[in-house]
Enzyme design. Structure first.
Site, PDB file in Angstrom:
ATOM      1  CD  GLU A 434     169.874  38.997  74.071  1.00  0.00           C
ATOM      2  OE1 GLU A 434     169.239  40.000  74.486  1.00  0.00           O
ATOM      3  OE2 GLU A 434     171.036  39.055  73.654  1.00  0.00           O
ATOM      4  CG  ASP A 512     170.370  41.654  71.136  1.00  0.00           C
ATOM      5  OD1 ASP A 512     170.320  40.949  70.106  1.00  0.00           O
ATOM      6  OD2 ASP A 512     169.367  42.020  71.770  1.00  0.00           O
ATOM      7  CG  ASP A 514     172.262  45.157  73.950  1.00  0.00           C
ATOM      8  OD1 ASP A 514     172.590  44.044  74.424  1.00  0.00           O
ATOM      9  OD2 ASP A 514     171.074  45.449  73.701  1.00  0.00           O
ATOM     10  CG  ASP A 516     169.834  44.004  78.813  1.00  0.00           C
ATOM     11  OD1 ASP A 516     170.400  44.137  79.913  1.00  0.00           O
ATOM     12  OD2 ASP A 516     168.655  44.346  78.594  1.00  0.00           O
TER      13      ASP A 516
END
Length: 646
Positions: A434, A512, A514, A516
């Site tokens: 990403e 990541d 998280d 997102d």
């Protein structure tokens, strides 16, 4: 002689022993696929299959499955009970033969079972061999009979332990932890999905699943009862509940054609994906086969004939293809075959040729009647087909661009791809990363010999809501196809994937840790599930697990992947530790990313598998589709497992 007396009897003489079971413990994967979580759950399915076979023969309507506190399993049915008399050939109780001889069972005697789901499997004797302990209790002929086993060996002869007017069989087994060394813990959700599926495929049966390891708000054991009155019609509504319907009624049929019981249910939605699920004797044939070919043939010929006669195709300047009739279609085909022949890599592709015409004729008759009786629905369906054909025409051009880039030499690879030097795909892995920032760090930290990096810009297209040509036109998706080196499209299926030229045998999604990152992960997985399912089924797709925290005290540095690990590390350092929360991969330097997430010696990769294709289809549709309420309900129910980053 009474009619009942004339019927073939299910007795000890019905049990036929086919072969020994010496190799089961030595090579369990040959019999149950693997010794991981899939194989562990397969044990339950094998035992339940016996009860389902009784139900299919009309001898049983209630099945109870219990996960006990110690992760042992108990199944109970109200069937006839396994025969307990002395088996002529073996000289011991028929119950002992069934439990200790691989391939032994009444289902090989055509007089006892006409069709059987367990024929595809290996029987309860295999479950016995792979259990540290198993107890079989049989209610039959006014008595209760019992026998126990350890690792497949009998502890004592079959004995009567009491009297009862009940009939049925109870089996309790504990998986052997020396064989299932990875885990012996059962997943309630995995078992619930299969029990739900079985209830839809065998309407009228009641299956109850109880988990004695956990209790609900009322202090009662978690339990669910599955029962379907309408069978596949209900199954279709369940699968399509998160999609917007194109027509309100489920088109369905149930009957026998050429001696083969056929059941079909289908419905159209406003989406762009084709969702076909097929079963033979309750076995999910995810590789398809002759029954699916028959369905496609019957659907295409009947709809094409209707569309031609309606005059709605007159203005089209190109031919309608089979794919066009299946866009936005959800369908289930279930057949019962006395002697199924399976092919394919995982033996889940039906090969019986006689099934093709049986299903094709059934579907053709069903659709012809429906279209005549529902002209408004027929018009809407044909309009959808025309729209799909127009979009496919555009998609073909987009796909040609992908193909052209893919078949080019190394110079045709995406500019962002940092390739590896090893040319053997079996040794190579590619990380889909990403963002450019994290991609840069990954490029510095990787082992250039066997690790390639492909950075993805932002969130890729949500393919669940996109028409096919939009998918193939998307730059990031084109880069994925090109980097992997795979080719797409066959005459029968325009999305079919050819893995012969796959350039990496490990495709690792690295995002990541998280919200997102999780969303991007899900978008990529949705793309793989809808357009590259063969990649997942081949075991090539993985998810990287970067750490969430770095805990520091003096020169000590330790990583934590969750809050519990973080707290344990802090406690072990006796206070005064500093905690760094990684918001993204870009916050790690190249050495840290290598040490924690990319180094094969220390990293944790989660392999993506499809345990239940119908449930996966439903989940992806719910998470990535248009309908908000089901998604909200799912998130609220599963929020306890989620990492929410605020």
């Amino acid at each position: 002689m009474s009619e009942e007396a004339k019927k073939p009897q299910y007795s000890e003489d019905s049990i036929q022993a086919l072969e020994g079971m010496e190799h089961v413990r030595m090579r369990p994967s040959m019999y149950i696929g693997d010794v991981g979580t899939r194989g562990l759950h397969h044990l339950v399915y094998e035992v339940v299959d016996n009860s389902i076979d009784e139900a299919m023969g009309g001898h049983c309507d209630t099945i109870n499955v219990t996960i006990n506190e110690d992760n042992s399993i108990t199944t109970k049915d109200n069937g006839r009970g396994i025969p307990v008399g002395i088996h002529k050939k073996e000289g011991v109780s028929a119950l002992e033969v069934v439990m200790t001889k691989i391939g032994a069972g009444g289902k090989f005697d055509k007089d006892s079972y006409k069709v059987s789901g367990g024929l595809h499997g290996v029987g309860v004797s295999c479950v016995n061999a792979l259990s540290s302990h198993l107890k079989a209790t049989v209610f039959r002929e006014g008595k209760i009979w019992e026998q126990e086993y350890e690792r497949g060996k009998t502890l004592y002869p079959v004995k009567s332990i009491g009297e009862s007017e009940e009939t049925g069989t109870v089996v309790t087994f504990t998986p052997d932890n020396t064989i299932f060394s990875q885990t012996t813990e059962y997943s309630y959700d995995t078992l619930a999905n299969r029990m739900r599926e079985l209830s839809y495929l065998n309407k009228g049966i009641t299956i109850t699943l109880t988990d004695k390891r956990s209790k609900d708000e009322k202090g009662e054991y978690v339990s669910e009862t599955f029962h379907s009155q309408e069978g596949l019609k209900e199954f279709i509504r369940f699968l399509d509940e998160t999609r917007e319907p194109l027509i309100q009624k489920v088109i369905s049929m149930e009957g026998e054609k050429n001696g083969i019981p056929v059941e079909v249910a289908m419905v159209y939605n406003t989406g762009f994906t084709e969702n076909l699920h097929s079963y033979v004797n309750n076995i999910n044939t995810h590789e398809g086969g002759t029954h699916l070919s028959g369905f496609r043939r019957g659907l295409t010929s009947t709809l094409k004939k209707y569309a031609d006669s309606s005059g709605m195709l007159d203005k089209l300047k190109f031919e309608i293809a089979g794919d066009d009739f299946r866009e936005g279609l959800t369908a289930i085909v279930s057949v019962k075959v006395a002697e199924p022949q399976f092919e394919g890599q995982t033996k889940t592709k039906l090969g019986n040729r006689e099934v093709t015409s049986a299903v094709s004729q059934s579907v053709s008759e069903m659709l012809t009647n429906y279209l005549e009786e529902h002209p408004d629905d027929a018009k809407v369906i044909v309009q959808k087909v025309v729209l799909a054909a127009t979009a496919r025409h555009a998609a073909a051009k987009a796909r040609e661009m992908v193909q052209r880039k893919t078949v080019m030499s190394i110079g045709g690879l995406p500019g962002k791809l940092s390739d590896c030097s090893d040319q053997d795909p079996a040794n190579c892995e590619v990380f889909l990363v990403e963002g450019d920032s994290a991609g840069g760090t990954a490029k510095q930290g990787r082992d250039r010999k066997f690790q390639a990096i492909l950075p993805l810009r932002g969130k890729i297209l949500n393919v669940e809501k996109a028409m096919q040509h939009k998918v193939f036109e998307n730059e990031e998706i084109k880069n994925i196809y090109t980097a992997l080196g795979v080719t797409i499209g066959t005459e029968e299926d325009s999305k079919a994937l050819n893995l012969e030229k796959l350039r990496y045998h490990k495709v690792v999604i690295m995002c990541d840790a998280d919200v997102d990152g999780s969303h991007i992960e899900t978008l990529i997985l949705t793309f793989f599930f809808r357009y590259m399912r063969e990649l997942i089924e081949g075991g090539h797709v993985y998810i990287a697990t970067p750490p969430l925290y770095l805990v520091k005290k003096g020169t000590k540095r330790r990583y934590a992947w969750n809050d519990e690990e973080r707290d344990e590390i802090v406690d072990s350092m006796n206070g005064g530790a500093g905690i760094q929360r990684y918001k993204g991969l870009g916050e790690m330097n190249a050495e840290q990313l290598w040490d924690t997430t990319m180094n094969p010696d220390f990293r944790t990769l989660r392999q993506v598998t499809i345990d239940n294709a119908t449930e996966s289809d439903r989940i992806f549709s719910m998470l990535m589709g248009d309908e908000v309420p089901p998604r909200r309900e799912f998130i609220e129910k599963n929020a306890v497992y989620a990492n929410i980053d605020v």
